[in-house]
Design a protein around this motif. Structure first.
Motif, PDB file in Angstrom:
ATOM      1  N   HIS A 166      28.926  32.382  67.094  1.00 33.80           N
ATOM      2  CA  HIS A 166      30.239  32.731  66.526  1.00 33.80           C
ATOM      3  C   HIS A 166      30.305  34.252  66.315  1.00 33.80           C
ATOM      4  CE1 HIS A 166      33.558  33.041  63.690  1.00 33.80           C
ATOM      5  NE2 HIS A 166      33.906  31.796  64.013  1.00 33.80           N
ATOM      6  N   PRO A 167      31.475  34.885  66.591  1.00 33.02           N
ATOM      7  CA  PRO A 167      31.587  36.346  66.436  1.00 33.02           C
ATOM      8  C   PRO A 167      31.139  36.848  65.056  1.00 33.02           C
ATOM      9  CG  PRO A 167      33.563  35.484  67.482  1.00 33.02           C
ATOM     10  CD  PRO A 167      32.710  34.291  67.150  1.00 33.02           C
ATOM     11  N   ASP A 168      31.432  36.101  64.006  1.00 35.22           N
ATOM     12  CA  ASP A 168      31.011  36.542  62.663  1.00 35.22           C
ATOM     13  C   ASP A 168      29.495  36.518  62.513  1.00 35.22           C
ATOM     14  OD1 ASP A 168      33.644  36.817  61.997  1.00 35.22           O
ATOM     15  OD2 ASP A 168      33.696  35.168  60.542  1.00 35.22           O
ATOM     16  N   GLY A 169      28.865  35.523  63.119  1.00 40.80           N
ATOM     17  CA  GLY A 169      27.400  35.448  63.067  1.00 40.80           C
ATOM     18  C   GLY A 169      26.791  36.641  63.797  1.00 40.80           C
ATOM     19  N   ILE A 170      27.330  36.929  64.982  1.00 41.72           N
ATOM     20  CA  ILE A 170      26.828  38.053  65.784  1.00 41.72           C
ATOM     21  C   ILE A 170      27.091  39.389  65.075  1.00 41.72           C
ATOM     22  CG2 ILE A 170      27.139  39.316  67.957  1.00 41.72           C
ATOM     23  CD1 ILE A 170      27.770  36.550  69.255  1.00 41.72           C
ATOM     24  N   ASN A 171      28.304  39.558  64.558  1.00 44.81           N
ATOM     25  CA  ASN A 171      28.622  40.812  63.866  1.00 44.81           C
ATOM     26  C   ASN A 171      27.782  41.019  62.619  1.00 44.81           C
ATOM     27  OD1 ASN A 171      30.493  42.385  65.276  1.00 44.81           O
ATOM     28  ND2 ASN A 171      32.084  40.883  64.852  1.00 44.81           N
ATOM     29  N   GLY A 172      27.458  39.926  61.951  1.00 42.05           N
ATOM     30  CA  GLY A 172      26.583  40.022  60.787  1.00 42.05           C
ATOM     31  C   GLY A 172      25.227  40.577  61.189  1.00 42.05           C
TER      32      GLY A 172
END
Ligand code: 8NA
Ligand code: MG
Ligand code: MG
Length: 324
Positions: A166-172
């Motif tokens: 998920h983009p939020d997981g990657i951005n985190g």
């Protein structure tokens, strides 16, 4: 200069273990904050009565990630996936997130042939936005210390995608990696410029917490604990835990007399996913202060600090030999 950088590598990986082990003592996702007084009863006194403080999944996965980068001289998705899963099968007692074991079983069943496939299927195909790929990303910042920020960001993304697509997981994961990378370049004897720190990070992240600088300002200008908690969150999702860890580091380390212990104690006072927020804040702060300024009593009590110390040296030697 080289001794100084080695000291920072050691502080970074050992600091992450300390935050995980001490944080594990407070983990309770239902809590909104814990008083600093209560945290310190443990971190300054009661912990001494314990024989050992055990590490959790955060440290277990950080180890596997670093070992994989070192053995392969870079990213090898099949190898990294295998190390994550086998570590879990060997020891399931480390408090893994609720859904990530599904990924490990599917990886094993398919003999690690498609390292991103199982992660892509999580949560009906949306991927996990838990903090599980940010909590283990620290070695990427060390491994890519002499490489471009773009390369560092790409490597963080690849390591995330094995479990969190998920983009939020990657951005985190990117955000935590950038915070460690930035901290590696700072000198703890000089004033910490909070806004320069954040500006550098924001360029390389997508939408994760673009409100972070505003929230940090408000936090520094005297929000109370409950307000801070609602501004950042303290949960098991990346968009809460990573900004909370960065905020804890910046708010405490900017004051010249504060120490590594103050950063961790403050991070744990935010409650919630304390082992993970503690571990990420510990990586950033450990890097900033360096190993020699970490509390010796803590290092002796925590499981896994010797392994982290040795691994930091291996990463340092690798970087010195290959990326001069
Ligand atoms: P994960 O991938 O299972 O994600 C963690 C949780 O976030 C999931 O179980 C879901 O509840 C939620 N979540 C993530 N993505 C989505 C989505 N797309 N839709 C709906 N819900 C979603 O595991 P992880 O590796 O990210 O783990 C994160 C945290 O869990 C770590 O802090 C770790 O320490 C651990 N943890 C474990 C316990 C325990 O007692 N087992 C307690 C707290 C935290
Ligand atoms: Mg944990
Ligand atoms: Mg956790």
């Amino acid at each position: 200069a080289s001794d100084r950088l080695r000291n920072k590598f050691r502080g970074c990986l050992v600091g992450a273990v300390l935050g995980d082990c001490f944080g594990a003592n407070f983990e309770d996702t239902a809590l909104r904050f814990i008083s600093l007084e209560k945290v310190r009863k443990f971190t300054r006194e009661r912990y001494q009565k314990q024989e050992v403080l055990l590490y959790t999944n955060d440290t277990a996965m950080t180890r596997s990630l670093a070992d994989s980068l070192l053995s392969n001289g870079g990213f090898n998705g099949t190898d990294m996936a295998k190390r994550f899963a086998e570590e879990y099968f060997n020891d399931q007692s480390r408090f893994y997130g609720g859904h990530v074991p599904d990924v490990f079983y599917k990886l094993q069943m398919s003999n690690y042939t498609d390292p991103e496939g199982p992660a892509n299927q999580q949560f009906d195909g949306s991927g996990s936005y838990g903090n599980g790929s940010a909590m283990r990303v620290t070695p990427v910042a060390l491994f890519t210390h002499n490489r471009s920020i773009k390369e560092a960001q790409t490597l963080a993304t690849k390591t995330s995608r094995i479990t969190h697509t998920h983009p939020d997981g990657i951005n985190g994961a990117i955000m935590q990696m950038l915070a460690v990378r930035e901290s590696l370049m700072l000198n703890a004897d000089q004033d910490l410029d909070v806004f320069a720190f954040l500006d550098k990070m924001l360029i390389y992240m997508e939408d994760i917490e673009h409100t972070l600088p505003t929230n940090i300002t408000a936090a520094m200008e005297g929000m109370d604990e409950v307000e801070k908690n609602s501004a950042f969150g303290n949960g098991i999702v990346a968009i809460e835990a990573v900004p909370a860890a960065v905020m804890a580091f910046l708010c405490i380390a900017r004051k010249p007399n504060n120490t590594f212990m103050d950063v961790i104690e403050y991070a744990l006072s935010l409650a919630g996913d304390t082992d993970t927020v503690g571990s990420m804040a510990g990586a950033i702060a450990g890097c900033f202060y360096g190993y020699n300024l970490l509390p010796k009593g803590w290092i002796e009590k925590c499981e896994g600090t010797t392994y982290a110390f040795d691994q930091a040296d291996k990463l340092f030697d690798y970087v010195m030999q290959h990326d001069k």
